[in-house]
Design a protein around this motif. Structure first.
Motif: not given
Length: 164
Positions: A36-40, A49-53, A62-66
């Motif tokens: 459901e998501a990829c964590v960076f 952030l822009d590239w991963g999203a 969904a893109a997650c950046f914890p």
């Protein structure tokens, strides 16, 4: 590695010009398997952030950046204090000495990096690591770093699995 970390490890073979498309294709395959998501692990570089999203958007994930906007030095120290044992595998020799490649990342090495003006997390490309041991691993991945080799301005310490 997968057995040690308890999670699937996926290698995406690609070249620079094909990287975004190959990454998106791999994300789409993981979505088809139920992701459901990829964590960076990016911290505060907007372009990252822009590239991963963007890759996630293209794959419908969904893109997650914890770690976003966290203090870099505090993150590096927390990583080490938590029991992770990174090994520096690549060093940009314009920013750090080649001799840093192949060394364990420790608070002392972070101090040496700081004296040279390097980012403690390597967020600006100063260095890269491989983490063979830490609290999420069932057992350490037995690797040894070989002598660093100079490749296009980078010192690269090759890793090899130790024989049992």
């Amino acid at each position: 590695m997968e057995r040690s970390a308890g999670a699937p490890v996926r290698l995406i073979r690609t070249t620079g010009p094909e990287y975004a498309a190959a990454f998106e294709a791999a994300l789409a395959e993981e979505k088809a398997r139920g992701a459901e998501a990829c964590v960076f692990g990016d911290i505060d570089i907007q372009g990252h952030l822009d590239w991963g999203a963007g890759r996630c958007r293209a794959a419908g994930l969904a893109a997650c950046f914890p770690l976003w906007q966290e203090d870099r030095l505090a993150l590096a120290k927390e990583c080490l204090a938590s029991g992770f044992k990174p090994i520096v595998t690549v060093v940009d020799t314009r920013r750090l000495p080649a001799g840093f490649a192949g060394r364990p990342l420790t608070e002392e090495l972070l101090g040496e990096m700081a004296k040279r003006g390097a980012d403690p997390c390597g967020e600006n490309g100063e260095y890269h690591t491989f983490v063979p041991e830490g609290p999420i691993f069932a057992r350490p991945i037995p690797v040894a770093a070989g002598p660093a080799q100079l490749v296009d301005g980078y010192a690269v310490a090759p890793l090899a699995l130790k024989k049992a």
